[in-house]
Design an enzyme around this catalytic site. Structure first.
Site, PDB file in Angstrom:
ATOM      1  N   LYS A 110      34.719  50.820  48.122  1.00 17.47           N
ATOM      2  CA  LYS A 110      34.756  50.605  49.571  1.00 17.47           C
ATOM      3  C   LYS A 110      33.513  51.156  50.276  1.00 17.47           C
ATOM      4  O   LYS A 110      33.191  50.747  51.375  1.00 17.47           O
ATOM      5  CB  LYS A 110      36.024  51.203  50.159  1.00 17.47           C
ATOM      6  CG  LYS A 110      37.256  50.426  49.701  1.00 17.47           C
ATOM      7  CD  LYS A 110      38.517  50.846  50.413  1.00 17.47           C
ATOM      8  CE  LYS A 110      39.677  49.939  50.057  1.00 17.47           C
ATOM      9  NZ  LYS A 110      40.142  50.134  48.667  1.00 17.47           N
TER      10      LYS A 110
HETATM   11  C1  LIG Z   1      40.761  49.200  47.913  1.00 15.00           C
HETATM   12  C2  LIG Z   1      40.730  49.334  46.456  1.00 15.00           C
HETATM   13  C3  LIG Z   1      41.078  48.260  45.605  1.00 15.00           C
HETATM   14  C4  LIG Z   1      41.584  46.940  46.143  1.00 15.00           C
HETATM   15  O1  LIG Z   1      40.585  46.184  46.790  1.00 15.00           O
HETATM   16  P1  LIG Z   1      40.963  44.947  47.723  1.00 15.00           P
HETATM   17  O2  LIG Z   1      39.712  44.532  48.384  1.00 15.00           O
HETATM   18  O3  LIG Z   1      41.988  45.467  48.702  1.00 15.00           O
HETATM   19  O4  LIG Z   1      41.527  43.880  46.847  1.00 15.00           O
HETATM   20  C5  LIG Z   1      40.960  48.446  44.243  1.00 15.00           C
HETATM   21  N1  LIG Z   1      40.544  49.626  43.715  1.00 15.00           N
HETATM   22  C6  LIG Z   1      40.207  50.676  44.496  1.00 15.00           C
HETATM   23  C7  LIG Z   1      39.776  51.942  43.854  1.00 15.00           C
HETATM   24  C8  LIG Z   1      40.269  50.570  45.898  1.00 15.00           C
HETATM   25  O5  LIG Z   1      39.930  51.625  46.663  1.00 15.00           O
END
Ligand SMILES: *Cc1c(COP(=O)(O)O)cnc(C)c1O
Length: 453
Positions: A110
């Site tokens: 993120k």
């Molecule tokens: C947010 C997150 C996901 C999921 O990603 P999306 O874009 O919501 O599909 C997977 N792994 C981690 C570690 C995350 O922080």
């Protein structure tokens, strides 16, 4: 370029407007008014570094930002990443790669989007001269990444609500040990649902919302999806030529934001073969992609908490394009889904996708097998993408590693008997936790914001 709402009832807006607004007034999500054809440009990006690739890509979308300013915002966004490649591609086996997306400040993918979003907000504040208060609710990774995207920026305060005692200890430390005076972690007494409810009530309070210039941080911001497109392009060119068009990109999926970004780049002309939507035991998307049935069920907490979702908010963007930009159809589907909690698709094109589901027991087995076979430590989210190691029948693939294993020491220790460490998390352990405990009541949170903004 202009951006339109998936529900078709809001005006088209510029890139900067879409970023500032977040959710469109008609309840839809912003998408490019037409998917640009980048197939000829993409070829010439083959030898660019990460920031250059990002800049060339964003030039097509952020057309209302001066290009030298844009370049600066991008450079600043990735300068805090600890790996020179930003998103290094590691080969584990003959046709098996891991794309590591955890070298940013909070060790989860993120950061790619939220570092850039933070700088876009700061740029907006400088141009308008108007400060903002950013508000969000989190059960973990998003809150930490949002905080680190906005840490210490002038003109912005960030208030992150989370259920007290219900986020992982290290994730809480990432939110509460920042030592920044514009960051306010609010530990809400109650569950994640209580936290969400309070957040919704505050955003529904129009007077408060405009009076304090509130801005939402959530997974649907246009800039987040676009920022996530870049590492698909970058890693595609890093693959050996003979494998580029035969690998599947396997994406540990929750809200469908990450995998959507990959699919969008494919639609823009990058010849990626296919994607796998890899869910944990909260498998609404696996059920959708295997049967066409989109049906809500309750959330069961899992070892991969950032993928514990009930509905996948970014799916609506895919739906819009899959329905040939027919916003009326999107309204009808989303309306019926909202009313009944289910929708059966008869004919949408899911030819670019496969899907899989991994429960907690399988996550643990995968972590062990991957370590035994390759000496590699996968975090529980990444493990959901590595299901093929169970059968040993590996199709050519790139698995996106979405978090650093050191964020989940308990699971890794249970599986491997070792505690993974990362220096940036070790530093946090010696710092003071600063959090504000608050009742799950709208007025209590609003008066806190009033006092601290
Ligand atoms: C947010 C997150 C996901 C999921 O990603 P999306 O874009 O919501 O599909 C997977 N792994 C981690 C570690 C995350 O922080």
């Amino acid at each position: 370029m202009k951006f339109v709402s998936t529900r078709g009832l809001s005006e088209a807006v510029s890139f900067s407007e879409a970023v500032a607004i977040g959710l469109a007034p008609d309840g839809g999500l912003y998408v490019p008014e037409a998917m640009p054809d980048l197939s000829s440009d993409l070829l010439s990006w083959k030898d660019l570094n990460y920031e250059e690739t990002c800049f060339e890509f964003f030039k097509h979308f952020a057309t209302d930002i001066d290009s030298e300013i844009l370049r600066g915002l991008i450079e600043k966004s990735y300068s805090g990443f600890t790996h020179a490649d930003r998103a290094p591609l590691k080969q584990l086996d003959n046709e098996f790669w891991v794309l590591e997306l955890f070298h940013g400040p909070t060790l989860a993918f993120k950061d790619f989007a939220l570092q850039l979003l933070g700088n876009l907000y700061e740029h907006q504040i400088q141009t308008t001269g108007k400060g903002i208060n950013v508000l969000g609710a989190t059960s973990g990774d998003t809150g930490a990444a949002a905080i680190h995207g906005l840490l210490g920026k002038s003109g912005v305060n960030i208030f992150i609500l989370y259920p007290d005692g219900r986020v992982a200890p290290l994730q809480e430390r990432q939110m509460t040990c920042t030592e920044a005076d514009n960051v306010f972690p609010l530990a809400i007494e109650g569950s994640f649902d209580d936290t969400q409810r309070v957040l919704k009530e505050i955003f529904a309070d129009q007077n408060f919302r405009t009076g304090f210039n509130l801005s939402a941080v959530n997974s649907i911001n246009l800039a987040r999806v676009l920022a996530q497109c870049v590492y698909y392009i970058y890693s595609f060119w890093k693959l050996p030529e003979s494998s580029r068009e035969s690998v599947e990109f396997v994406v540990p999926t929750g809200n469908f934001g990450n995998v959507l970004a990959g699919w969008m780049v494919q639609q823009m002309g990058l010849p990626i073969r296919s994607f796998r939507v890899a869910t944990n035991q909260n498998d609404i998307l696996h059920r959708l992609f295997s049967s066409g049935n989109y049906q809500v069920s309750s959330v069961e907490p899992s070892l991969a908490p950032s993928m514990d979702i009930q509905v996948a908010s970014n799916f609506e963007r895919f739906l819009y394009f899959a329905e040939n930009s027919d916003a009326e159809k999107v309204r009808e589907i989303m309306g019926s889904f909202k009313d009944s909690g289910a929708y059966q698709f008869s004919d949408f094109d899911r030819s670019s996708f496969s899907s899989s589901r991994t429960d907690d027991r399988e996550i643990e087995t995968i972590i062990k097998v991957v370590f035994e076979k390759y000496g590699y430590i996968a975090d529980p989210h990444t493990a959901c993408g590595m299901t093929d190691v169970l059968s040993g029948d590996m199709s050519p693939q790139v698995v996106l590693a979405t978090a650093h294993p050191a964020k989940f020491p308990d699971t890794i220790e249970k599986c491997l008997g070792v505690v993974p460490k990362h220096p940036s998390l070790e530093i946090l352990k010696s710092r003071n936790v600063v959090k504000h405990k608050i009742a799950s009541v709208k007025d209590a949170v609003e008066s806190f914001i009033e006092k601290h903004s």
